[in-house]
Design a protein around this motif. Structure first.
Motif, short mmCIF file in Angstrom:
data_model
loop_
_atom_site.label_atom_id
_atom_site.label_comp_id
_atom_site.label_asym_id
_atom_site.label_seq_id
_atom_site.Cartn_x
_atom_site.Cartn_y
_atom_site.Cartn_z
N ALA A 1 1.02 -1.17 -0.06
CA ALA A 1 -0.05 0.10 0.05
C ALA A 1 0.71 1.30 -0.06
CB ALA A 1 -1.02 -0.08 1.47
N GLU B 1 -0.72 -4.14 -6.89
CA GLU B 1 -2.25 -3.64 -6.70
C GLU B 1 -3.18 -4.06 -7.75
OE1 GLU B 1 -2.60 0.72 -6.58
OE2 GLU B 1 -1.55 0.92 -4.94
N TYR C 1 -14.98 2.75 -2.11
CA TYR C 1 -13.38 2.81 -1.61
C TYR C 1 -12.99 1.62 -2.50
CZ TYR C 1 -14.57 5.64 2.38
OH TYR C 1 -15.06 6.46 3.22
N LYS D 1 -7.96 2.32 0.03
CA LYS D 1 -7.53 3.89 -0.14
C LYS D 1 -8.48 4.67 0.37
CE LYS D 1 -4.06 2.74 -3.88
NZ LYS D 1 -3.78 3.12 -5.30
N ASP D 2 -8.41 5.82 0.68
CA ASP D 2 -9.40 6.83 0.93
C ASP D 2 -9.95 7.29 -0.33
OD1 ASP D 2 -7.69 8.89 0.15
OD2 ASP D 2 -7.03 9.36 2.10
N GLU E 1 -5.58 7.79 -1.61
CA GLU E 1 -4.25 7.52 -0.99
C GLU E 1 -4.35 6.54 0.06
OE1 GLU E 1 -1.47 9.40 -0.98
OE2 GLU E 1 -2.33 10.28 -2.57
N PRO E 2 -3.39 5.60 0.36
CA PRO E 2 -3.61 4.55 0.87
C PRO E 2 -3.94 4.73 2.45
CG PRO E 2 -1.26 4.85 0.39
CD PRO E 2 -1.95 5.76 -0.24
#
Length: 485
Positions: free
Chosen positions: A350, A393, A413, A443-444, A448-449
């Motif tokens: 991540a 990923e 998400y 991630k948000d 972002e992780p």
């Protein structure tokens, strides 16, 4: 010389020799008697003042409370019960201290040099100095949610939730848990009964860090990383099929439900379907022992992490024979992994391949709550290239979107992960139910992780990995929704 002075000198010398003889006699023959007296006085002094608190956010998880008379002024108490015993440990007159109570003992009992200013004022004012406080990185509600979810699954297990950017542990739950209050009791009989019961049950063993288990198919994440680091891609065609017999063995490796009948798939498809045959073949035909070992070490195998709570080191076992590698690369054979290590693998991916040191203590304060030491994140270095992390990923997204980890999906998400089912029984005729695993990250809404997780369910049986994925999704969602509020 004056006769009177001479007599005085002789008498003084005799007295000095007598004092030396008495001191020697005490030191060698009555040492234990006096040491016990000194220790008793020291113990009395320690329990005359409140020991510092251990906190999770604003929640007190260990404290000292006044006693109703007796030899000691204070007694240790753990108001959150079983939820945090694996973190706080106990502080006992009879049995010493464990876990954070032991690791941060000097700060908690007030003798640390970090509290020298407090010591100065306590001496000046002729007051007893209370201990400092330990502030953990744990989110108390997340810790309870993780614990309760495993308890509801009705098996032993553990869950670790990490901030992948910092390595801060947001939850580290081990079930069944234990309440340290009784073993920390000032009443010797109460403490002894509690300690005997805990020793017999084994509940004091933290299943997230003090024990390791065969990781099953979650180990395919590391195998995929090794393959990609050595030139592979997510869209490469790789061998599959529903059966594979490694060289020099008559044991056929199969898939859990004949889900990989084609002779080959893309790596992404094989990972999402969790084809055992693919990863066994890759470790025999494509990857060397050195390449596999280098990747496991890059992710932290062989390291005993200290958060400051010590973690047993994960291991691969013997990979020298092709048959061993074939089994090891589907997370069986001698491969053993802690829940914390498996969470760190997901967190590292991540974080773009950077491995952060796990930590469970945020800061230390004095008795008034003023910070005396703050802990910053510690970068352990790059485990994999950024390009490799991005390829992984793709694989891990496919698991949640259309593969074996769909129960970890969170609406709104991006979620990534890998399920694992592990055999662990030595009895072929009456095998124990399989372990269940899931590790992954999310991630948000800014991409972002934000959170990484690993959930382990001991001997859950049918549906084990699906249940682990479901719990993982719930925990990650709690973090994501909390961050977006």
């Amino acid at each position: 010389m004056n006769p009177a002075l001479r007599r005085m000198g002789v008498i003084a010398l005799i007295l000095l020799l007598a004092l030396m003889a008495q001191s020697t006699w005490v030191s060698f023959f009555h040492h234990d008697d006096y040491e016990g007296l000194i220790n008793a006085r020291s113990l009395n002094a320690e329990y005359e003042v409140p020991r510092g608190q251990i906190l999770a956010g604003g929640t007190v998880i260990a404290e000292s409370i006044p006693t109703d008379g007796g030899s000691y002024g204070y007694q240790r108490n753990y108001p959150e019960g079983d939820y945090f015993g694996n973190i706080t440990g106990f502080k006992s007159i009879n049995y010493g201290a464990s876990n954070l109570e032991a690791e941060e003992n000097s700060l908690l009992n007030g003798t640390s040099s970090l509290l020298a200013f407090d010591d100065f004022w306590a001496t000046l004012l002729k007051e007893n100095k209370p201990g400092g406080n330990v502030v953990t990185t744990l989110d108390p509600e997340l810790q309870k949610a993780a614990y309760d979810a495993i308890a509801d699954a009705d098996v032993k297990g553990g869950a670790v939730v990490i901030d992948p950017k910092t390595g801060r542990i947001l939850a580290q739950a081990s079930y069944p848990g234990w309440n340290p209050t009784e073993v920390s009791s000032n009443n010797g009989e109460t403490a002894e009964d509690a300690k005997i019961a805990l020793d017999e049950s084994g509940d004091m063993l933290d299943l997230t860090r003090q024990e390791f288990f065969p990781p099953g198919s979650t180990f395919k994440t590391i195998v995929s990383a090794a393959y990609i680091e050595n030139g592979g891609k997510a869209d490469d065609m790789v061998p599959a099929g529903n059966g594979y017999t490694a060289p020099d063995t008559d044991h056929e490796i199969t898939n859990s439900s004949d889900q990989c009948p084609n002779e080959e798939y893309t790596l992404e498809e094989a990972f999402a379907k969790s084809c055992n045959t693919t990863f066994a073949k890759l470790c025999v035909e494509e990857l060397t022992t050195e390449q596999i070992t280098e990747m496991t070490e890059a992710f932290g195998f062989g390291e005993a992490y200290e958060t400051p709570l010590e973690t047993v080191a994960s291991r691969t076992g013997d990979l020298s024979e092709e048959a061993f590698r074939a089994q090891a690369c589907i997370g069986q054979q001698e491969v053993r992994e802690t829940v914390l290590q498996n969470a760190l693998i997901a967190a590292t991916i991540a974080n773009g391949g950077e491995r952060m040191a796990p930590q469970v203590v945020s800061e230390l304060t004095d008795s008034e709550g003023n910070t005396v030491q703050k802990f910053s994140e510690d970068d352990l270095g790059r485990s994999i290239d950024l390009d490799t992390a991005q390829e992984l990923e793709i694989l891990m997204a496919a698991v949640v979107d259309e593969g074996t980890g769909r129960t970890a999906d969170i609406d709104g998400y991006d979620v990534y992960g890998k399920t694992g089912t592990a055999e662990h029984s030595e009895d072929g005729e009456n095998p124990d139910p399989d372990h269940g695993w899931f590790h992954g990250f999310a991630k948000d809404k800014d991409g972002e992780p934000a959170v990484a997780v690993c959930v382990f369910l001991d001997s859950y049986g049918e549906g084990a990995s699906s249940k682990a994925a479901e719990i993982s999704g719930m925990l990650m969602e709690q973090v994501l929704e909390g961050a977006d509020e």
